[in-house]
Design a protein around this motif. Structure first.
Motif, PDB file in Angstrom:
ATOM      1  N   ARG A  73      -2.667   4.587  -5.051  1.00 29.19           N
ATOM      2  CA  ARG A  73      -1.352   4.300  -4.929  1.00 29.19           C
ATOM      3  C   ARG A  73      -0.216   4.973  -5.629  1.00 29.19           C
ATOM      4  O   ARG A  73      -0.495   5.187  -6.677  1.00 29.19           O
ATOM      5  N   ALA A 133       7.176   2.766 -11.938  1.00 36.12           N
ATOM      6  CA  ALA A 133       7.034   3.878 -10.812  1.00 36.12           C
ATOM      7  C   ALA A 133       6.340   5.077 -11.225  1.00 36.12           C
ATOM      8  O   ALA A 133       6.149   5.250 -12.540  1.00 36.12           O
ATOM      9  N   THR A 169       3.921   5.094  -6.150  1.00 32.30           N
ATOM     10  CA  THR A 169       5.309   4.370  -6.152  1.00 32.30           C
ATOM     11  C   THR A 169       6.498   5.422  -6.663  1.00 32.30           C
ATOM     12  O   THR A 169       6.378   5.858  -7.409  1.00 32.30           O
ATOM     13  N   THR A 200       4.566   3.170  -1.944  1.00 30.07           N
ATOM     14  CA  THR A 200       5.610   2.283  -1.806  1.00 30.07           C
ATOM     15  C   THR A 200       6.984   2.986  -2.259  1.00 30.07           C
ATOM     16  O   THR A 200       6.855   3.645  -3.415  1.00 30.07           O
ATOM     17  N   GLY A 239       5.666  -6.335  -2.436  1.00 25.18           N
ATOM     18  CA  GLY A 239       5.293  -4.860  -2.076  1.00 25.18           C
ATOM     19  C   GLY A 239       3.865  -4.750  -2.531  1.00 25.18           C
ATOM     20  O   GLY A 239       2.933  -4.007  -1.865  1.00 25.18           O
ATOM     21  N   THR A 240       3.289  -5.287  -3.915  1.00 27.43           N
ATOM     22  CA  THR A 240       2.280  -5.126  -4.246  1.00 27.43           C
ATOM     23  C   THR A 240       1.096  -5.920  -3.658  1.00 27.43           C
ATOM     24  O   THR A 240       0.092  -5.296  -3.109  1.00 27.43           O
ATOM     25  N   LEU A 290      10.984   2.692  -3.622  1.00 25.05           N
ATOM     26  CA  LEU A 290      11.796   1.614  -4.053  1.00 25.05           C
ATOM     27  C   LEU A 290      13.015   2.065  -4.058  1.00 25.05           C
ATOM     28  O   LEU A 290      13.495   3.127  -4.676  1.00 25.05           O
ATOM     29  N   ARG A 347       9.449  -6.636  -5.379  1.00 26.97           N
ATOM     30  CA  ARG A 347       8.248  -5.764  -5.910  1.00 26.97           C
ATOM     31  C   ARG A 347       6.935  -6.239  -5.875  1.00 26.97           C
ATOM     32  O   ARG A 347       5.889  -5.808  -5.348  1.00 26.97           O
TER      33      ARG A 347
END
Lengths: 307, 119
Positions: A12, A203, A14, A184, A176-177, A186, A173
């Motif tokens: 993942r 991030a 960020t 993701t 978002g998780t 931001l 956030r």
């Protein structure tokens, strides 16, 4: 002879889009970058962390699926059992609990809701009450716009008159998780204070949007300082390239930070943005700019992972 | 009756500090001006936030019946209000003159909060 393996991309990813100065183009970059990611086949979520003035949803018009309040805890003192020992005041790191006129007073605007006073109170005279400071709204952008991988937009919104921006950002956030998209993005608030820190913490990479003005350079230096403090790999997007007089590229070269995109000063961009449209779609070069920017972001991450 | 005067220095001849929360000093004096004590407000003056509240707590702990200053921010105003300590306007005077004017009933009451972070 074996070919060296490409460094693995994090499962993942960020990406924080931030800037020291306001008005440099964070939202413009974040919205089009999120679309570039989803169109590239990566399920994505865009978290609008500019909780004082969120507007990513205006550009992407997600279907509103849900809203949840953001609440912080506030101590409530039971005066009948309070012995005025001062332990709550002494433990409060923010000076939010005071003893005045023979009573304990709580100042909500200074309270961070940490609960230290509750733990310090031996006669158990402090209870906690939740207080709403904002909300988080989320929904999916039309697949006509994003392609099949899809894009969710999460909006953190601070209530008028409230100051607990970081609490709203953390809640956005956290949403978002829960969504757990592969990427993701931001969209951070401007500045380098608590709110910006809450938005970019943890991030994988920091995209700093700036403009070639003295203010842009000055505030970029602050943002670079923050990124360094947080140990994040950084790349700079130079917006309104061709105006101003500040030599952003020279600064970046000195600091060893790559300029990963240049967006020219172009009246058409201002018109597109002012009409709530998307630069990636409505500017003839938009798709190329943001496609390349997305590739550059992935390359920065891969390079950092290889280090 | 004890009064707290926000002041630019530690003596009766220093001027009233127009700032309350971030005052340089507090002169705690009897209204006759004979005995006084000066408290350095450095800790509150340099606080990141909540200076008005902390200063209100400080003067409240001194048991004063009134405060003489220039402006009171909203939080200082509500904190002093909770402690039952009224504020009076002594801007531009020396501490000694402000105490005399207060005793004579010549100082105006600060009955509403000025702007936050005034000056």
């Amino acid at each position: 002879m074996s070919t060296p393996l490409a460094p693995p991309r994090p499962a993942r990813l960020t990406v924080a889009v931030a800037s020291g100065k306001g008005g440099t183009g964070k939202t413009l970059v974040a919205t089009s970058l999120a679309l570039a990611a989803s169109r590239g086949g990566t399920p994505a979520a865009l978290i609008d962390c500019d909780a004082d003035a969120p507007n990513d949803a205006l550009f992407l018009a997600p279907a509103s699926s849900d809203t949840a309040p953001v609440e912080v805890m506030l101590p409530v003192i039971d005066a009948s059992s309070c012995v005025l020992c001062g332990a709550c005041r002494d433990v409060c790191a923010y000076g939010a609990v005071r003893i005045l006129g023979g009573q304990v007073m709580v100042f909500p605007e200074l309270c961070h809701g940490c609960g230290a006073c509750v733990g310090a109170c031996t006669p158990h005279s402090i209870a906690e009450q939740s207080r709403r400071v904002g909300d988080v709204e989320w929904g999916r952008v039309s697949p006509d716009l994003t392609g099949p991988a899809g894009l969710d937009v999460v909006t953190g919104r601070l209530d008028i008159g409230e100051v607990k921006t970081p609490a709203v950002i953390r809640a956005a956030r956290a949403r978002g998780t829960v969504l757990a998209r592969a990427v993701t993005i931001l969209d951070a608030p401007p500045g380098v204070s608590c709110a910006a820190v809450a938005a970019i913490r943890d991030a994988d990479v920091l995209v700093l949007v700036t403009e070639p003005t003295p203010f842009g350079l000055h505030d970029l230096e602050l943002a670079v300082g923050l990124g360094r403090e947080m140990g994040l790999p950084m790349g700079v997007v130079l917006n309104r390239d061709g105006t101003g007089g500040a030599d952003i590229a020279a600064y970046c070269a000195r600091e060893g930070i790559p300029v990963i995109a240049r967006i020219p000063f172009d009246r058409r961009i201002a018109e597109i943005y002012a009409e709530g449209r998307l630069v990636i779609d409505d500017h003839p070069e938009g798709a190329a700019w943001f496609g390349e920017l997305w590739s550059s972001v992935l390359a920065l991450v891969a390079e950092d992972g290889a280090r | 009756m004890k009064v707290a005067v926000s002041s630019l220095g530690p003596t009766l001849d220093d001027r009233v500090d127009e700032h309350f929360g971030r005052a340089m000093w507090f002169v705690i004096a009897g209204t006759d001006g004979a005995d006084f004590e000066a408290i350095d407000n450095a800790e509150n003056r340099n606080a990141l936030q909540g200076a008005g509240i902390a200063s209100a707590e400080l003067v409240s702990e001194q048991g004063v019946a009134a405060v003489i200053t220039g402006h009171l921010g909203p939080k200082a105003f509500s904190a002093l209000g909770a402690a039952g300590i009224p504020g009076y306007d002594g801007a531009g005077m020396t501490v000694r003159a402000a105490l005399a004017a207060f005793t004579a009933g010549d100082l105006g009451a600060l009955d509403e909060a000025g702007e936050a972070h005034s000056g």
